[in-house]
Each structure stands twice: as structure tokens, then as C-alpha cells.
Design an enzyme around this catalytic site. Structure first.
Site, PDB file in Angstrom:
ATOM      1  N   SER A   1      -7.316 102.535  17.042  1.00 48.59           N
ATOM      2  CA  SER A   1      -6.973 103.086  18.004  1.00 48.59           C
ATOM      3  C   SER A   1      -5.586 103.981  17.664  1.00 48.59           C
ATOM      4  O   SER A   1      -6.113 105.346  17.054  1.00 48.59           O
ATOM      5  CB  SER A   1      -6.391 101.850  19.236  1.00 48.59           C
ATOM      6  OG  SER A   1      -6.584 102.452  19.238  1.00 48.59           O
TER       7      SER A   1
ATOM      8  N   HIS B   1     -11.823 105.201  17.940  1.00 52.63           N
ATOM      9  CA  HIS B   1     -12.660 104.681  19.313  1.00 52.63           C
ATOM     10  C   HIS B   1     -11.605 104.636  20.801  1.00 52.63           C
ATOM     11  O   HIS B   1     -10.666 105.630  20.703  1.00 52.63           O
ATOM     12  CB  HIS B   1     -13.081 103.068  20.062  1.00 52.63           C
ATOM     13  CG  HIS B   1     -11.547 101.885  20.000  1.00 52.63           C
ATOM     14  ND1 HIS B   1     -11.333 101.008  19.884  1.00 52.63           N
ATOM     15  CD2 HIS B   1     -10.278 102.354  20.062  1.00 52.63           C
ATOM     16  CE1 HIS B   1     -10.534 100.152  20.457  1.00 52.63           C
ATOM     17  NE2 HIS B   1      -9.615 101.288  20.468  1.00 52.63           N
TER      18      HIS B   1
END
Length: 202
Positions: free
Chosen positions: A98, A123
Site C-alpha cells: 500500500s 492497491h
């Protein structure tokens, strides 16, 4: 509460004790080994600014093993990395997921490293929405703006087209170290410190 090791060194003035992170800082190493929170970000930003004031022409080494965390906190670290004068080299050990993956890619080109068995994951930003419909709409718009910003950052640092970044970050997108190198997230995979060229550690 986690245990922080203490390192004791001998000097002409006797013994000096450092917590392990302060000792690493003396070698211009910053270690991110937790989730990214506002508190963690503030400490890392302070370390970056301190090392810049100590020597603005010498590289800073940023080691990352993190599951990610708050986007706004991560962006504060990112902006500081780009703002300061020293080059910031990045090295992933374990994982960079992330927001931590964005910080890994944000190191200076040519000095972004990974160890062989890392996992790197991209993501889109996530958020739990609650409240009145208008509040939810405002929050959803903000998430979309953040996603666009993060995608632009990845485009800048990986050289990938924005369409591919949008597609890949639509769901959890995992990469090995070698796949991350091919993707443009890192530049080199190292199995041993001995394999790092002298120019990579300057």
C-alpha cells in the site's frame, strides 16, 4: 509494547548507550518497520530533516518493512523525501504494501533496492464511509482524488502508463522483488551487502 534493543558503545569518554534506531540514524539509516500512522510519519519526517541538516550532500538510506497505513501520513513522508536535498535511497526487506510501496518507489532512481524474498503490494486507497448521504459523497470524492494522486506518483516513479496503473491498483496487486524490478518499483535486487556496488552505498 515492543522491546527496543539498546546498543552500548565504548568511546574515549566512556560508555554511551543508544536505542537501536538512534544508532542506525548515526549511519544515516531510517527504518520503517511498522504501519504508517501520523506519529510514525512525524518521527520519520523529523529524521529526514535532521539528516539533511547534518549533511545535505550525503545520501539517506530508508529501509522499509511495512504493511502501509494512513495515506495522508504516507504522503507527508513522500513530500519530505522529494523536498529535501539529499538523495534518499530505499530498500525493501520483508514487505512494502500500500502506502509503503509508494515510498519504496519514491527513492531516487537507480538507488531503489529490494531483498530477494520481499512482497510488494499496490492497491487503491480504502476508506470506511458513514454518516449522512452528503457526507458519504464528500468522503467518496476525496478517496477518488487521493487515488488519482497516488496513481500519478506511481506513473512518475515507475514510468508505467496511467491506464496500466489504474488497472493494476483496482485490486490488490502483489509483486515479488524481481517483478517489482521489472515493473519499475525498484532498480536492483540484492542477496548480500557484498553485491552492492560502492556507488550504491555512498
Amino acid at each position: 509494547m515492543s522491546l527496543i534493543p539498546i546498543v552500548v558503545e565504548q568511546s574515549s569518554r566512556g560508555e554511551r548507550a543508544f536505542d537501536i534506531y538512534s544508532r542506525l540514524l548515526r549511519d544515516r539509516i531510517i527504518f520503517l518497520g511498522t504501519a504508517i500512522t501520523d506519529e510514525v510519519a512525524n518521527v520519520i519526517i523529523a529524521q529526514l530533516l535532521f539528516l539533511e541538516s547534518e549533511d545535505p550532500d550525503k545520501d539517506i538510506h530508508f529501509y522499509i518493512n511495512s504493511p502501509g497505513g494512513l495515506v495522508t501520513a504516507g504522503l507527508a513522508i513522500y513530500d519530505t523525501m522529494q523536498f529535501i536535498k539529499p538523495n534518499v535511497s530505499t530498500l525493501c526487506m520483508g514487505q512494502a504494501a500500500s502506502m509503503a510501496a509508494i515510498l519504496l518507489a519514491a527513492g531516487v532512481k537507480g538507488k531503489r533496492y529490494a531483498l530477494p524474498h520481499v512482497r510488494i503490494m499496490l492497491h487503491q486507497p480504502m476508506g470506511g464511509f458513514q454518516g449522512q448521504a452528503t457526507d458519504v459523497e464528500i468522503q467518496a470524492k476525496e478517496i477518488l482524488k487521493l487515488r488519482e494522486e497516488l496513481n500519478d506518483i506511481l506513473v512518475r516513479h515507475t514510468g508505467r502508463p496511467v491506464e496500466q496503473i489504474q488497472r493494476d491498483t483496482d485490486r490488490d496487486f502483489y509483486m515479488s522483488g524481481e517483478q517489482a524490478r521489472e515493473y519499475g518499483m525498484v532498480d536492483h535486487i540484492f542477496t548480500s551487502r557484498l553485491s552492492i556496488l560502492p556507488s550504491a552505498t555512498s
